[in-house]
Design a protein around this motif. Structure first.
Motif, PDB file in Angstrom:
ATOM      1  N   ALA A 216     -10.043   9.024  -5.677  1.00  0.00           N
ATOM      2  CA  ALA A 216      -9.202   9.611  -4.441  1.00  0.00           C
ATOM      3  C   ALA A 216      -7.678   9.050  -4.262  1.00  0.00           C
ATOM      4  O   ALA A 216      -7.550   7.745  -4.840  1.00  0.00           O
TER       5      ALA A 216
ATOM      6  N   THR B  34      -5.580   2.393   3.148  1.00  0.00           N
ATOM      7  CA  THR B  34      -6.581   1.870   2.393  1.00  0.00           C
ATOM      8  C   THR B  34      -7.477   0.867   3.081  1.00  0.00           C
ATOM      9  O   THR B  34      -7.051  -0.129   3.596  1.00  0.00           O
TER      10      THR B  34
ATOM     11  N   SER C   1       0.872  -1.179  -0.055  1.00  0.00           N
ATOM     12  CA  SER C   1      -0.094  -0.006  -0.249  1.00  0.00           C
ATOM     13  C   SER C   1       0.834   1.275   0.117  1.00  0.00           C
ATOM     14  O   SER C   1       1.655   1.403   0.654  1.00  0.00           O
ATOM     15  N   GLN C   2       0.457   2.012  -0.946  1.00  0.00           N
ATOM     16  CA  GLN C   2       1.359   3.499  -0.852  1.00  0.00           C
ATOM     17  C   GLN C   2       0.909   4.124   0.467  1.00  0.00           C
ATOM     18  O   GLN C   2       1.770   4.412   1.281  1.00  0.00           O
ATOM     19  N   SER C   3      -0.370   4.316   0.543  1.00  0.00           N
ATOM     20  CA  SER C   3      -0.604   5.229   1.828  1.00  0.00           C
ATOM     21  C   SER C   3      -0.658   4.535   3.063  1.00  0.00           C
ATOM     22  O   SER C   3      -0.544   5.183   4.182  1.00  0.00           O
TER      23      SER C   3
HETATM   24  C1  G6P Z   1      -6.548   4.468  -4.768  1.00  0.00           C
HETATM   25  C2  G6P Z   1      -5.520   5.001  -5.902  1.00  0.00           C
HETATM   26  C3  G6P Z   1      -4.686   4.104  -6.468  1.00  0.00           C
HETATM   27  C4  G6P Z   1      -4.059   3.179  -5.620  1.00  0.00           C
HETATM   28  C5  G6P Z   1      -5.049   2.595  -4.586  1.00  0.00           C
HETATM   29  C6  G6P Z   1      -4.620   1.738  -3.294  1.00  0.00           C
HETATM   30  O1  G6P Z   1      -7.419   3.464  -5.735  1.00  0.00           O
HETATM   31  O2  G6P Z   1      -6.349   5.983  -6.413  1.00  0.00           O
HETATM   32  O3  G6P Z   1      -3.523   4.859  -7.089  1.00  0.00           O
HETATM   33  O4  G6P Z   1      -3.270   2.344  -6.335  1.00  0.00           O
HETATM   34  O5  G6P Z   1      -6.188   3.470  -4.072  1.00  0.00           O
HETATM   35  O6  G6P Z   1      -3.873   2.554  -2.604  1.00  0.00           O
HETATM   36  P1  G6P Z   1      -2.818   2.250  -1.668  1.00  0.00           P
HETATM   37  O7  G6P Z   1      -2.624   3.722  -0.868  1.00  0.00           O
HETATM   38  O8  G6P Z   1      -3.426   1.218  -0.720  1.00  0.00           O
HETATM   39  O9  G6P Z   1      -1.535   1.706  -2.402  1.00  0.00           O
END
Ligand code: G6P
Length: 608
Positions: A602, A351, A346-348
């Motif tokens: 988002a 999620t 996960s980037q953030s």
């Molecule tokens: C959203 C974003 C995507 C991302 C996904 C998972 O859909 O628009 O770009 O890949 O969430 O987010 P994460 O933060 O868990 O990677």
């Protein structure tokens, strides 16, 4: 990676350099240093650890020079000690460096054969010694740098200070960013505008391949061929530094172009460059040898990074991998065995579905490992292990640099697992690590195709539907290409396994439908070529993303062939991310879409 600051000033610059370096602390570092000219001659202060250690040294032995360079180092080649800290110096010059000089081993061997002795384990010292060698032959500083730069391979930024030259700094950019700042009878260099914020809001971003000769009254900028060029000056609005787009129109473009730097930075965290080995920055509470299975869950682009890694874990470490989108994983009541590894990407790190899956796995007593970009996130806090991606803040909603950094971390993990399980020999590991080390430089090379891609994007913008095809790791990458395109251009796109074409999507193919095929020259290249033939036979218009060998061997009439640098097939998906991102980006820009904030999407999805 590292931070760079350079100042030609009128008062002692060492304190100013340290202040500017503090603004780069967010990039992470493990040693720091400053060099100035004291009465015309080079003097350095360097310290292991945080900037306060450098400040203590400067307070014991102050520097009073009015020209200088400074650096925060994130160790890549060689331990983070004082000897390896930058600036590196000879009797002629001092240099600071951000990034990786890929061919440093061969350059070093060449210099050693000429009797040059090296003091450090770094790749940077090779640059100092090469330029010094040229100067000893009688070349003036600018010329010595000019002949040295083309010999360096990799992704890097450099700043030079010369003994006896109190009016001269040289900066060079090749894959890692560097900005010039203009003051009143003062000039600055910085690895980003943030470093220059205390001094000036008047900034020029060097373009890739540029190098600049700074004197008190201004800067001459030259491109890679040595020709003088003009680059725009930007006024940076106060308070906008964290959200700085650099020379780019959109954050997404900036983030695509940052990849050589941030992939290199991430790599440096997981790989010992000198030894050619993966060294994980944490202890594992389990043994890879005992693992029966890895379960991966994630969403969106992060899920596709996970899907690429399934191929890596299975092929390189022979560990069976299960993977699911997190919104399915959390509800499908998968039978899990305590002691298995659950991996989250996960980037953030926030999620909702991925977090819920993490909590499910925790409740089932699995080991949990999260690959996240935000180290303070909930997922980072709640996982047994955190493998951080060092992509920096990602602003564009469509994930780009986070994706390639996720791939970098996941491949490092797969290599570590392969070594532990005896499925990779030390030689095989070294080959893979060398291939990884070359990726940032090859990404910079790939970006040189941008203009070609931009022209192609105009064609793509006319399409109603686009099909992406690939086999092996190029299959999840095909899905990522389709996702990128639909997210920001709203053109309907699908990513398919090339071998599945005949089981359905082939019915869609006609002369209006572009088919983007990702096919690096590897063991399944021929199979993909057969699928392309099926497309061509039905009038489909093929855009082929391949390498030189692939372009030569495909023997097909394509609408366009994008030739990427030839790389080890295992790392190909990291490199081939660049053309699919650029293609989506330019298509959406051409169509006038809001690239950074596409409708309905988002950045961080904290609802189910
Ligand atoms: C959203 C974003 C995507 C991302 C996904 C998972 O859909 O628009 O770009 O890949 O969430 O987010 P994460 O933060 O868990 O990677």
């Amino acid at each position: 990676m590292c931070g760079i600051v350079g100042i030609i000033g009128n008062t002692p610059v060492a304190p100013q350099i340290v202040e500017a370096l503090k603004r780069l602390e967010y990039r992470g570092y493990d040693s720091a240093g400053v060099a100035t000219l004291e009465y015309g001659h080079l003097a350095r202060r360097r310290a292991e650890g945080k900037l306060r250690n450098l400040e203590a040294k400067l307070s014991d032995a102050p520097l009073s020079g009015v020209i200088g360079i400074g650096h925060t180092r994130w160790a890549t080649h060689g331990k983070p000690n004082e000897t390896n800290a930058h600036p590196h110096a000879t009797e002629k010059l001092a240099v600071v460096h951000n990034g990786i000089i890929e061919n440093f081993r061969e350059l070093k061997a060449g210099l050693e054969a000429k009797g040059v002795r090296f003091e450090t384990e770094t790749d940077t010292e090779v640059v100092a010694q090469l330029v010094t060698h040229e100067m000893r032959q009688g070349r003036p500083p600018v010329e010595a740098v000019a002949v040295t730069l083309p010999r360096l391979r990799g992704a890097f930024a450099l700043a030079f200070l010369f003994d006896g030259e109190d009016e001269l700094l040289i900066g060079a950019r090749h894959g890692a960013p560097l900005a010039i700042g203009y003051g009143a009878e003062e000039m600055y260099l910085g690895s980003d505008a943030l470093a220059l914020a205390p001094f000036t809001d008047d900034v020029t971003y060097l373009e890739d391949g540029d190098w600049a000769i700074l004197r008190r009254k201004g800067a001459d900028i030259r491109d890679a061929s040595g020709a003088m060029v003009r680059r725009p000056r930007h006024k940076i609005p106060v308070g906008s530094f964290m959200a700085d787009k650099g020379n780019h129109r959109h954050f997404m473009a900036k983030e695509i172009h940052e990849q050589p730097e941030v992939v290199g930075r991430t790599l440096a965290h997981y790989v010992n460059f000198t030894a050619g080995r993966v060294e994980l920055p944490f202890e594992l509470p389990f043994d890879f040898r005992a693992l029966k299975r890895i379960s991966i869950s994630a969403c969106g682009t992060a899920y596709l990074a996970g899907l690429v890694s399934k191929y890596w874990f299975e092929r390189l470490a022979r560990i069976p991998v299960e993977i699911d989108v997190a919104s399915e994983f959390r509800y499908r009541e998968a039978p899990l065995e305590p002691g298995e590894l659950a991996l989250f990407v996960s980037q953030s790190g926030e999620t909702a579905d991925t977090l819920a899956s993490l909590r499910y796995a925790t409740a089932e007593k699995l080991h949990t490992l999260s690959v996240v970009n935000v180290p303070t996130s909930t997922m980072a806090r709640e996982s047994t292990l955190v493998a951080q991606t060092l992509a920096g803040v990602e602003v564009g909603v469509a994930s780009t640099k986070a994706f390639t950094c996720q791939l970098t971390v996941l491949l490092s993990l797969a290599i570590a697992a392969g070594r532990a399980r005896g499925t990779l020999t030390p030689e095989e590991e070294k080959e893979l690590v060398d291939a990884l080390i070359a990726v940032p430089g090859q990404m910079s090379e790939a970006m040189k195709r941008e203009h070609e891609i931009e022209i192609l994007a105009r064609e793509l913008s006319k399409a109603k539907d686009v099909l992406y095809l690939g086999r092996g790791t190029a299959y999840p990458l095909a899905m990522e290409g389709a996702l990128k395109l639909k997210e920001i251009s709203y053109i309907h796109a699908e990513g398919y396994a090339a071998g599945e074409l005949k089981h359905g999507p082939i019915a869609l193919i006609d002369e209006t439908m572009p088919v983007i095929v990702i096919a690096p020259y590897d063991h399944i290249f021929e199979k993909t070529v057969s699928n392309m033939q099926e497309v061509a036979a039905r009038g489909g218009r093929i855009i082929l993303i391949t390498d030189e060998k692939g372009a030569l061997e495909s023997g097909l009439d394509t609408m366009a062939t994008l030739v990427m640098p030839s790389v080890h097939p295992v790392v190909a998906p990291i490199l081939n991310s660049v053309p699919i991102q650029l293609l989506a980006y330019h298509t959406a820009v051409f169509m006038g879409k809001d690239v950074d904030q596409p409708r309905n999407l988002a950045k961080s999805v904290t609802v189910e």
